[in-house]
Scaffold this motif. Structure first.
Motif, PDB file in Angstrom:
ATOM      1  N   ALA A   1       0.833  -1.205   0.000  1.00 12.52           N
ATOM      2  CA  ALA A   1       0.000   0.000   0.000  1.00 12.52           C
ATOM      3  C   ALA A   1       0.869   1.257   0.000  1.00 12.52           C
ATOM      4  O   ALA A   1       0.376   2.356   0.214  1.00 12.52           O
ATOM      5  CB  ALA A   1      -0.909  -0.009   1.228  1.00 12.52           C
ATOM      6  N   THR A   2       2.158   1.085  -0.264  1.00 13.04           N
ATOM      7  CA  THR A   2       3.102   2.206  -0.229  1.00 13.04           C
ATOM      8  C   THR A   2       3.281   2.811  -1.612  1.00 13.04           C
ATOM      9  O   THR A   2       3.402   2.091  -2.601  1.00 13.04           O
ATOM     10  CB  THR A   2       4.456   1.716   0.304  1.00 13.04           C
ATOM     11  OG1 THR A   2       4.295   1.272   1.653  1.00 13.04           O
ATOM     12  CG2 THR A   2       5.493   2.826   0.270  1.00 13.04           C
TER      13      THR A   2
ATOM     14  N   GLY B   1       8.354 -17.018   6.862  1.00 13.36           N
ATOM     15  CA  GLY B   1       7.296 -16.449   7.687  1.00 13.36           C
ATOM     16  C   GLY B   1       6.999 -14.976   7.486  1.00 13.36           C
ATOM     17  O   GLY B   1       6.115 -14.442   8.156  1.00 13.36           O
ATOM     18  N   TYR B   2       7.727 -14.322   6.552  1.00 14.24           N
ATOM     19  CA  TYR B   2       7.466 -12.888   6.351  1.00 14.24           C
ATOM     20  C   TYR B   2       5.988 -12.683   6.007  1.00 14.24           C
ATOM     21  O   TYR B   2       5.434 -13.354   5.144  1.00 14.24           O
ATOM     22  CB  TYR B   2       8.359 -12.343   5.238  1.00 14.24           C
ATOM     23  CG  TYR B   2       7.996 -10.943   4.810  1.00 14.24           C
ATOM     24  CD1 TYR B   2       8.402  -9.852   5.562  1.00 14.24           C
ATOM     25  CD2 TYR B   2       7.230 -10.718   3.661  1.00 14.24           C
ATOM     26  CE1 TYR B   2       8.059  -8.562   5.183  1.00 14.24           C
ATOM     27  CE2 TYR B   2       6.885  -9.441   3.278  1.00 14.24           C
ATOM     28  CZ  TYR B   2       7.302  -8.363   4.037  1.00 14.24           C
ATOM     29  OH  TYR B   2       6.950  -7.087   3.654  1.00 14.24           O
ATOM     30  N   THR B   3       5.352 -11.729   6.684  1.00 18.09           N
ATOM     31  CA  THR B   3       3.920 -11.491   6.518  1.00 18.09           C
ATOM     32  C   THR B   3       3.667 -10.002   6.334  1.00 18.09           C
ATOM     33  O   THR B   3       3.973  -9.199   7.241  1.00 18.09           O
ATOM     34  CB  THR B   3       3.137 -11.985   7.750  1.00 18.09           C
ATOM     35  OG1 THR B   3       3.425 -13.379   7.948  1.00 18.09           O
ATOM     36  CG2 THR B   3       1.637 -11.796   7.567  1.00 18.09           C
ATOM     37  N   TYR B   4       3.125  -9.634   5.183  1.00 16.55           N
ATOM     38  CA  TYR B   4       2.848  -8.216   4.934  1.00 16.55           C
ATOM     39  C   TYR B   4       1.505  -7.817   5.543  1.00 16.55           C
ATOM     40  O   TYR B   4       0.516  -8.541   5.441  1.00 16.55           O
ATOM     41  CB  TYR B   4       2.825  -7.922   3.426  1.00 16.55           C
ATOM     42  CG  TYR B   4       2.508  -6.472   3.140  1.00 16.55           C
ATOM     43  CD1 TYR B   4       3.480  -5.502   3.354  1.00 16.55           C
ATOM     44  CD2 TYR B   4       1.236  -6.080   2.738  1.00 16.55           C
ATOM     45  CE1 TYR B   4       3.199  -4.161   3.138  1.00 16.55           C
ATOM     46  CE2 TYR B   4       0.951  -4.738   2.524  1.00 16.55           C
ATOM     47  CZ  TYR B   4       1.935  -3.789   2.734  1.00 16.55           C
ATOM     48  OH  TYR B   4       1.642  -2.463   2.530  1.00 16.55           O
ATOM     49  N   ARG B   5       1.489  -6.641   6.177  1.00 13.25           N
ATOM     50  CA  ARG B   5       0.261  -6.023   6.673  1.00 13.25           C
ATOM     51  C   ARG B   5       0.241  -4.583   6.176  1.00 13.25           C
ATOM     52  O   ARG B   5       1.290  -3.919   6.202  1.00 13.25           O
ATOM     53  CB  ARG B   5       0.206  -6.046   8.208  1.00 13.25           C
ATOM     54  CG  ARG B   5       0.240  -7.447   8.805  1.00 13.25           C
ATOM     55  CD  ARG B   5       0.264  -7.409  10.332  1.00 13.25           C
ATOM     56  NE  ARG B   5       0.320  -8.754  10.904  1.00 13.25           N
ATOM     57  CZ  ARG B   5       1.462  -9.429  11.087  1.00 13.25           C
ATOM     58  NH1 ARG B   5       2.625  -8.876  10.793  1.00 13.25           N
ATOM     59  NH2 ARG B   5       1.441 -10.644  11.583  1.00 13.25           N
ATOM     60  N   PRO B   6      -0.907  -4.065   5.717  1.00 13.07           N
ATOM     61  CA  PRO B   6      -0.942  -2.726   5.113  1.00 13.07           C
ATOM     62  C   PRO B   6      -0.919  -1.603   6.147  1.00 13.07           C
ATOM     63  O   PRO B   6      -1.783  -0.730   6.178  1.00 13.07           O
ATOM     64  CB  PRO B   6      -2.264  -2.744   4.321  1.00 13.07           C
ATOM     65  CG  PRO B   6      -3.131  -3.688   5.073  1.00 13.07           C
ATOM     66  CD  PRO B   6      -2.222  -4.750   5.613  1.00 13.07           C
ATOM     67  N   SER B   7       0.088  -1.609   6.977  1.00  9.29           N
ATOM     68  CA  SER B   7       0.310  -0.561   7.963  1.00  9.29           C
ATOM     69  C   SER B   7       1.826  -0.512   8.180  1.00  9.29           C
ATOM     70  O   SER B   7       2.440  -1.544   8.453  1.00  9.29           O
ATOM     71  CB  SER B   7      -0.419  -0.891   9.272  1.00  9.29           C
ATOM     72  OG  SER B   7      -0.382   0.202  10.149  1.00  9.29           O
ATOM     73  N   MET B   8       2.396   0.674   8.037  1.00 14.29           N
ATOM     74  CA  MET B   8       3.845   0.803   7.924  1.00 14.29           C
ATOM     75  C   MET B   8       4.608   0.034   9.009  1.00 14.29           C
ATOM     76  O   MET B   8       4.384   0.256  10.200  1.00 14.29           O
ATOM     77  CB  MET B   8       4.242   2.281   7.971  1.00 14.29           C
ATOM     78  CG  MET B   8       5.722   2.524   7.700  1.00 14.29           C
ATOM     79  SD  MET B   8       6.145   4.273   7.673  1.00 14.29           S
ATOM     80  CE  MET B   8       5.932   4.683   9.412  1.00 14.29           C
ATOM     81  N   SER B   9       5.496  -0.822   8.587  1.00 12.26           N
ATOM     82  CA  SER B   9       6.447  -1.590   9.394  1.00 12.26           C
ATOM     83  C   SER B   9       5.811  -2.689  10.235  1.00 12.26           C
ATOM     84  O   SER B   9       6.526  -3.389  10.961  1.00 12.26           O
ATOM     85  CB  SER B   9       7.285  -0.664  10.300  1.00 12.26           C
ATOM     86  OG  SER B   9       8.151   0.137   9.527  1.00 12.26           O
TER      87      SER B   9
ATOM     88  N   GLY C   1       3.765   4.742   3.164  1.00  9.35           N
ATOM     89  CA  GLY C   1       2.697   3.765   3.279  1.00  9.35           C
ATOM     90  C   GLY C   1       1.842   4.172   4.462  1.00  9.35           C
ATOM     91  O   GLY C   1       2.324   4.835   5.391  1.00  9.35           O
ATOM     92  N   PRO C   2       0.565   3.810   4.469  1.00 13.01           N
ATOM     93  CA  PRO C   2      -0.300   4.234   5.568  1.00 13.01           C
ATOM     94  C   PRO C   2       0.221   3.746   6.909  1.00 13.01           C
ATOM     95  O   PRO C   2       0.587   2.581   7.045  1.00 13.01           O
ATOM     96  CB  PRO C   2      -1.655   3.610   5.220  1.00 13.01           C
ATOM     97  CG  PRO C   2      -1.327   2.457   4.314  1.00 13.01           C
ATOM     98  CD  PRO C   2      -0.112   2.888   3.540  1.00 13.01           C
ATOM     99  N   VAL C   3       0.251   4.635   7.879  1.00 14.73           N
ATOM    100  CA  VAL C   3       0.777   4.260   9.194  1.00 14.73           C
ATOM    101  C   VAL C   3      -0.285   3.556  10.027  1.00 14.73           C
ATOM    102  O   VAL C   3       0.028   3.004  11.078  1.00 14.73           O
ATOM    103  CB  VAL C   3       1.330   5.488   9.937  1.00 14.73           C
ATOM    104  CG1 VAL C   3       2.551   6.040   9.203  1.00 14.73           C
ATOM    105  CG2 VAL C   3       0.269   6.578  10.075  1.00 14.73           C
ATOM    106  N   TYR C   4      -1.513   3.593   9.600  1.00 13.93           N
ATOM    107  CA  TYR C   4      -2.560   2.738  10.137  1.00 13.93           C
ATOM    108  C   TYR C   4      -3.431   2.320   8.953  1.00 13.93           C
ATOM    109  O   TYR C   4      -3.438   2.996   7.916  1.00 13.93           O
ATOM    110  CB  TYR C   4      -3.376   3.419  11.248  1.00 13.93           C
ATOM    111  CG  TYR C   4      -3.858   4.802  10.946  1.00 13.93           C
ATOM    112  CD1 TYR C   4      -3.073   5.906  11.231  1.00 13.93           C
ATOM    113  CD2 TYR C   4      -5.114   5.026  10.390  1.00 13.93           C
ATOM    114  CE1 TYR C   4      -3.505   7.193  10.959  1.00 13.93           C
ATOM    115  CE2 TYR C   4      -5.560   6.305  10.124  1.00 13.93           C
ATOM    116  CZ  TYR C   4      -4.752   7.383  10.399  1.00 13.93           C
ATOM    117  OH  TYR C   4      -5.182   8.662  10.128  1.00 13.93           O
TER     118      TYR C   4
END
Length: 555
Positions: free
Chosen positions: A310-311, A536-544, A452-455
């Motif tokens: 989302a960045t 195990g890397y898992t992306y979530r649409p909130s920065m870091s 990228g969105p921080v939340y």
């Protein structure tokens, strides 16, 4: 792998012996053993010593970042490295999943009043801080008050809280009233990291906050007071930070999770390639050059993960300084840039940007004006606005010693020169860029920024980057002032109906795009080169939040 402290020392000493100029600020070795893990701090504001004398078979992960950890205080940090530290050292009330949906975390349940202005949270009763203290509702209240009183970091996201009337209604229950309806409130709560109030108060120095002294600002600049899955082992500001797994963590930790994680600040791609080949580095940052990813992908023990995000990459144009205060100049710049070359040659795999929001969100507006590469149109816009060859001269700032950003800056300079705009490139450290962002007069005309969105909400794009009253930060380097846009954003925040709020989000994107405060370069596809052992890397649409080390395992 760093199987013991001696191996780790040889690694860092080897870097120093190689004389790699691009290894910005990296120390010769981590601090010597001090017999303590976290929290720890020597209070000199520069470094925290950790325990280097652990067991010989410790599972250790080493990764690099390309910018320093300016602070690890959860009331002050905002950028990607700082939040990387926060999500591992601290727990928020709620946590985003892979789809960006809010999930219970410290808060196991909650309710909202009929007027949508009071939120009541029931907390888990089995959470310990790293100090051994129990996490209670009083810690949540203290963390919120501390954040708002210090008024840095993400404090502006919580300005809507009626802090004087926050009530601890039970040891594990808290009511948080708002001054008005604030529809994205649950999304924003991923940024409320809870500190150990007893530990902070015990370590507070004299300061400007009355009985709270300095609110532990000096202490938490170098130590942690969290309950997260990792505690702080060592911290050398500007060069490295390391974390140790917290075995008493309240949630299950995978059997093969890494017991220690090192993050070293390494900005030079050639150094990253060498260390990855030698298995002295196990995971790269997402900001390496395409050449580095392609070269490393040829190694048998390395794979390159590509993850849509989302960045966006923005060239943020300062709307408060001439000549980029002229919308026609900004519009010409947007038409002069070669987006396709950026996406296919410089950052292959990145997606086309349409407007200021990533299409991963349902309320993305795909109908906003999105210029393409059209030099003739750019020249025509400048000529119609009264600008001749060489009349427009701008300064463009990007993070120095990062190949990807330099290549993009050179492409940008070449494209704009072709339409008669002179571009002076100004590579700077990230720290300098964030300092420049605090004052529109000191902010460059154009600035290379990933955001990228921080939340996990479109609100995070709109408020942090474009709302007039948002603090001047690296996120808002265009310094846009637009009362009409402010009105749309404010209405969206009061609108609890999801469909109606989505329509307002689309209206806001249209209004932003029509003013060209930025060049929307591309939607980032995040890449990491990883040792095959790292899983195990898992992306979530909130920065870091994708750098939650608890996800990573050694297989």
């Amino acid at each position: 792998m760093f199987e013991d402290a001696e191996t780790r020392r040889r690694f860092l000493q080897g870097i120093g012996a190689a004389g790699v100029a691009g290894l910005a600020g990296c120390s010769a070795e981590d601090p010597e053993a001090s017999g303590g893990g976290s929290p720890a701090g020597d209070g000199d504001g520069d470094e925290t010593s950790g325990d280097e004398g652990g067991s010989d078979d410790r599972r250790t992960l080493a990764m690099n970042a390309v910018q320093r950890f300016g602070t690890i205080d959860p009331a002050r940090g905002t950028d990607y490295t700082q939040v990387m530290a926060m999500v591992n050292l601290y727990d928020p009330l709620v946590f985003p999943n892979e789809a960006g949906e809010i999930q219970p975390h410290v808060a196991e349940d909650w309710s909202v009043s009929d007027d949508n202005r009071t939120y009541t949270f029931t907390l888990r009763d089995d959470i310990q801080f790293h100090s051994g203290n129990q996490l209670t509702a009083a810690d949540v209240k203290y963390s919120l008050e501390r954040l708002l009183d210090i008024n840095e970091g993400y404090a502006s996201q919580f300005s809507i809280v009626d802090v004087d009337n926050v009530a601890v209604t039970g040891e594990y229950e808290i009511e948080i009233p708002l001054t008005e309806v604030y529809a994205p409130f649950m999304d924003v709560l991923v940024l409320l990291f809870i500190v150990d109030s007893q530990l902070v108060q015990e370590n507070a120095a004299d300061g400007e906050f009355g009985d709270d002294g300095d609110y532990g600002v000096e202490f938490l600049n170098n130590a942690d007071a969290g309950s997260g899955p990792y505690s702080l082992n060592a911290f050398e500001r500007g060069s490295s930070i390391s974390f140790d797994i917290f075995r008493e963590y309240w949630a299950e930790i995978p059997e093969n999770a890494y017991e220690r994680v090192y993050v070293d600040i390494i900005t030079t791609d050639s150094t990253v390639r060498t260390l990855m080949r030698n298995e002295e580095l196990h995971m790269t940052s997402q900001y390496q050059s395409e050449q580095t990813y392609q070269t490393l992908a040829e190694e048998d023990h390395i794979r390159v993960n590509s993850t849509p995000t989302a960045t966006l990459l923005y060239f943020k144009l300062n709307t408060q300084r001439a000549p980029t205060d002229d919308v026609e100049v900004r519009k010409a710049i947007a038409h002069a840039f070669d987006y396709e070359t950026a996406r296919t040659e410089v950052a292959p795999g990145s997606g086309e940007a349409v407007g200021p929001v990533a299409p991963v969100f349902d309320s993305h507006n795909g109908d906003v004006p999105q210029p393409g590469y059209d030099p003739e149109r750019a020249r025509e816009i400048l000529e119609n606005a009264g600008y001749g060859e060489g009349d427009v001269q701008i300064e463009h700032t990007f993070v120095r010693e990062t190949d990807l950003q330099e290549q993009l800056a050179l492409l940008y300079q070449q494209n704009l020169n072709e339409v008669g705009i002179e571009v002076e490139l100004n590579p700077q450290t990230w720290g300098t860029m964030t300092d420049m962002a605090t004052d529109p007069a000191q902010t460059s005309h154009s600035n290379n920024v990933f955001y990228g969105p921080v939340y996990p909400s479109v609100d995070a794009y709109l408020v942090n980057q474009y709302y007039s009253e948002s603090a001047s930060t690296w996120m808002s380097m265009s310094h846009l002032q637009d009362s009409e846009l402010d009105g749309i954003i404010e209405e969206s925040r009061r609108t609890t109906d999801p469909d109606a709020r989505a329509d307002l989000y689309r209206d806001a994107q249209q209004r932003i795009a029509e003013q060209y405060p930025e060049v929307f370069v591309f939607v980032d596809t995040k890449k990491h080169a990883m040792n095959e052992e790292v899983q195990g890397y898992t992306y979530r649409p909130s920065m870091s939040f994708d750098y939650w080390f608890r996800d990573l395992t050694q297989e």
